[in-house]
Design an enzyme around this catalytic site. Structure first.
Site, PDB file in Angstrom:
ATOM      1  CB  CYS A  66      -0.959  -0.035   1.198  1.00 18.84           C
ATOM      2  SG  CYS A  66      -0.118  -0.029   2.803  1.00 18.84           S
ATOM      3  CG  HIS A  67       1.143   6.046   0.718  1.00 19.10           C
ATOM      4  ND1 HIS A  67       0.741   7.198   1.328  1.00 19.10           N
ATOM      5  CD2 HIS A  67       2.206   6.401  -0.049  1.00 19.10           C
ATOM      6  CE1 HIS A  67       1.527   8.199   0.938  1.00 19.10           C
ATOM      7  NE2 HIS A  67       2.425   7.734   0.102  1.00 19.10           N
TER       8      HIS A  67
END
Length: 110
Positions: A66-67
């Site tokens: 993800c981020h």
């Protein structure tokens, strides 16, 4: 609860250069993917994972990102709870942000 293994961006880049046998799972939202992504990833937003479990292979290394690595860790734990073998699951340490800093330095960041 199973311990999810972490993989650094540098180690992932090495593995990707050596093998195509890695399933990259991007669990970010579509607006985030539009900014940047790791080539060859499969995008399934975190909230849709329960609907698309059949799209995720088993018995193959799965690197989830993800981020920054929080959502992907939650997804990895969810996959274990739903029968996936933790031996095949990896969380990308620092997420795509760390990937951009360490591997694809020209990648857009947010």
């Amino acid at each position: 609860m199973a311990t999810i293994k972490e993989i650094t961006p540098t180690k992932l880049a090495q593995k990707l250069n050596q093998s195509n046998d890695i399933f990259l799972l991007d669990v970010r939202e579509a607006n985030e993917v539009a900014i940047c992504n790791i080539h060859g990833s499969t995008h399934i937003p975190m909230n849709l994972i329960p609907l698309y479990l059949d799209k995720i292979p088993d018995e193959v290394d799965i690197v989830i990102y993800c981020h920054h690595g929080i959502r992907s860790l939650n997804v990895a734990n969810y996959l274990v709870e739903n029968g996936f073998d933790s031996d095949y699951l990896y969380n990308l340490t620092g997420g795509i942000d760390a990937w951009a800093l360490m591997v694809e330095k020209q990648m857009a960041r947010y």
